[in-house]
Design a protein around this motif. Structure first.
Motif, PDB file in Angstrom:
ATOM      1  N   LEU A  64       4.352  37.107  58.862  1.00  0.00           N
ATOM      2  CA  LEU A  64       4.156  36.367  57.611  1.00  0.00           C
ATOM      3  C   LEU A  64       5.009  35.104  57.587  1.00  0.00           C
ATOM      4  O   LEU A  64       4.546  34.043  57.144  1.00  0.00           O
ATOM      5  CB  LEU A  64       4.495  37.238  56.403  1.00  0.00           C
ATOM      6  N   THR A  65       6.245  35.216  58.040  1.00  0.00           N
ATOM      7  CA  THR A  65       7.114  34.040  58.081  1.00  0.00           C
ATOM      8  C   THR A  65       6.544  32.995  59.026  1.00  0.00           C
ATOM      9  O   THR A  65       6.521  31.805  58.720  1.00  0.00           O
ATOM     10  CB  THR A  65       8.537  34.440  58.524  1.00  0.00           C
ATOM     11  N   LYS A  66       6.065  33.442  60.166  1.00  0.00           N
ATOM     12  CA  LYS A  66       5.509  32.520  61.151  1.00  0.00           C
ATOM     13  C   LYS A  66       4.229  31.864  60.642  1.00  0.00           C
ATOM     14  O   LYS A  66       4.018  30.664  60.827  1.00  0.00           O
ATOM     15  CB  LYS A  66       5.242  33.283  62.446  1.00  0.00           C
ATOM     16  N   LYS A  67       3.365  32.636  59.973  1.00  0.00           N
ATOM     17  CA  LYS A  67       2.077  32.125  59.530  1.00  0.00           C
ATOM     18  C   LYS A  67       2.184  31.328  58.230  1.00  0.00           C
ATOM     19  O   LYS A  67       1.615  30.249  58.114  1.00  0.00           O
ATOM     20  CB  LYS A  67       1.107  33.293  59.340  1.00  0.00           C
ATOM     21  N   TRP A  68       2.891  31.857  57.241  1.00  0.00           N
ATOM     22  CA  TRP A  68       2.912  31.248  55.913  1.00  0.00           C
ATOM     23  C   TRP A  68       3.972  30.175  55.738  1.00  0.00           C
ATOM     24  O   TRP A  68       3.738  29.179  55.077  1.00  0.00           O
ATOM     25  CB  TRP A  68       3.158  32.306  54.854  1.00  0.00           C
ATOM     26  N   ASN A  70       5.724  28.275  57.955  1.00  0.00           N
ATOM     27  CA  ASN A  70       5.569  27.102  58.820  1.00  0.00           C
ATOM     28  C   ASN A  70       6.855  26.408  59.259  1.00  0.00           C
ATOM     29  O   ASN A  70       6.910  25.199  59.318  1.00  0.00           O
ATOM     30  CB  ASN A  70       4.686  26.059  58.129  1.00  0.00           C
ATOM     31  N   GLY A  71       7.892  27.131  59.559  1.00  0.00           N
ATOM     32  CA  GLY A  71       9.087  26.532  60.141  1.00  0.00           C
ATOM     33  C   GLY A  71       9.850  25.577  59.247  1.00  0.00           C
ATOM     34  O   GLY A  71      10.536  24.694  59.736  1.00  0.00           O
ATOM     35  N   ARG A  72       9.772  25.734  57.950  1.00  0.00           N
ATOM     36  CA  ARG A  72      10.516  24.859  57.041  1.00  0.00           C
ATOM     37  C   ARG A  72      11.926  25.405  56.831  1.00  0.00           C
ATOM     38  O   ARG A  72      12.168  26.603  56.915  1.00  0.00           O
ATOM     39  CB  ARG A  72       9.812  24.783  55.689  1.00  0.00           C
ATOM     40  N   ASN A  73      12.839  24.513  56.531  1.00  0.00           N
ATOM     41  CA  ASN A  73      14.209  24.943  56.256  1.00  0.00           C
ATOM     42  C   ASN A  73      14.317  25.662  54.918  1.00  0.00           C
ATOM     43  O   ASN A  73      15.287  26.375  54.684  1.00  0.00           O
ATOM     44  CB  ASN A  73      15.157  23.752  56.286  1.00  0.00           C
ATOM     45  N   SER A 130      14.919  32.832  60.945  1.00  0.00           N
ATOM     46  CA  SER A 130      15.186  31.912  62.052  1.00  0.00           C
ATOM     47  C   SER A 130      14.194  32.094  63.183  1.00  0.00           C
ATOM     48  O   SER A 130      13.649  31.120  63.714  1.00  0.00           O
ATOM     49  CB  SER A 130      16.602  32.120  62.584  1.00  0.00           C
ATOM     50  N   VAL A 131      13.942  33.334  63.562  1.00  0.00           N
ATOM     51  CA  VAL A 131      13.028  33.603  64.675  1.00  0.00           C
ATOM     52  C   VAL A 131      11.595  33.284  64.271  1.00  0.00           C
ATOM     53  O   VAL A 131      10.838  32.689  65.043  1.00  0.00           O
ATOM     54  CB  VAL A 131      13.164  35.068  65.148  1.00  0.00           C
ATOM     55  N   GLY A 132      11.215  33.651  63.049  1.00  0.00           N
ATOM     56  CA  GLY A 132       9.854  33.385  62.587  1.00  0.00           C
ATOM     57  C   GLY A 132       9.586  31.918  62.326  1.00  0.00           C
ATOM     58  O   GLY A 132       8.446  31.460  62.406  1.00  0.00           O
TER      59      GLY A 132
END
Length: 147
Positions: A64-68, A70-73, A130-132
């Motif tokens: 979910l972190t990876k998909k939703w 999107n690598g934002r801080n 962090s990983v996601g």
């Protein structure tokens, strides 16, 4: 606005991952009184449930972190938001199901486990965030040099 809602849903899921085992651990005597199960059985089931939930929840929240998110801080706001949802869930359950029997009070050791969990859990969320959130590097494309 969509990102804000997704961040709150992920934070709620983090809170639920902590809340359900917490309630099972704190309400061992109540579950014993209501179901007539042995306390050792309830403790074993609680620990097995917590282990399965941590493994499955970690995988689900990573994706979910990876998909939703999107690598934002701003993903790191989940480290704070989960606690607010945990307090909300605890308040709602304590209001709906008050302790009416003095024998249902949790033992003091459960409180020590919860204090340890409350200290460690934000680091767990930080690692998953962090990983996601890590952006995958695009592979270097080889170009053919024509002479």
């Amino acid at each position: 606005m969509k990102y804000f809602l997704k961040l709150n849903v992920v934070s709620m899921l983090y809170a639920l991952m902590f809340f359900v085992p917490m309630q099972l651990m704190l309400n061992v005597y109540r579950i014993n009184r209501l179901t007539n199960w042995d306390i050792d059985t309830i403790s074993t089931v609680t620990w097995i449930y917590a282990a399965i939930e941590m493994i499955g929840g970690t995988i689900a929240l990573y994706y979910l972190t990876k998909k939703w998110l999107n690598g934002r801080n701003a993903n790191y706001w989940a480290i704070v938001l989960w606690f607010l949802y945990l307090v909300l869930f605890t308040y709602v359950v304590a209001s709906l199901f008050p302790m009416t029997n003095g024998g249902d009070d949790p033992n003091p050791v459960a409180g020590l486990f919860l204090i340890g969990g409350l200290i460690v859990y934000p680091f767990y969320i930080f690692i998953i965030s962090s990983v996601g959130s890590a952006r995958e590097e695009e592979p270097i494309q080889k170009t053919a040099i024509h002479s």
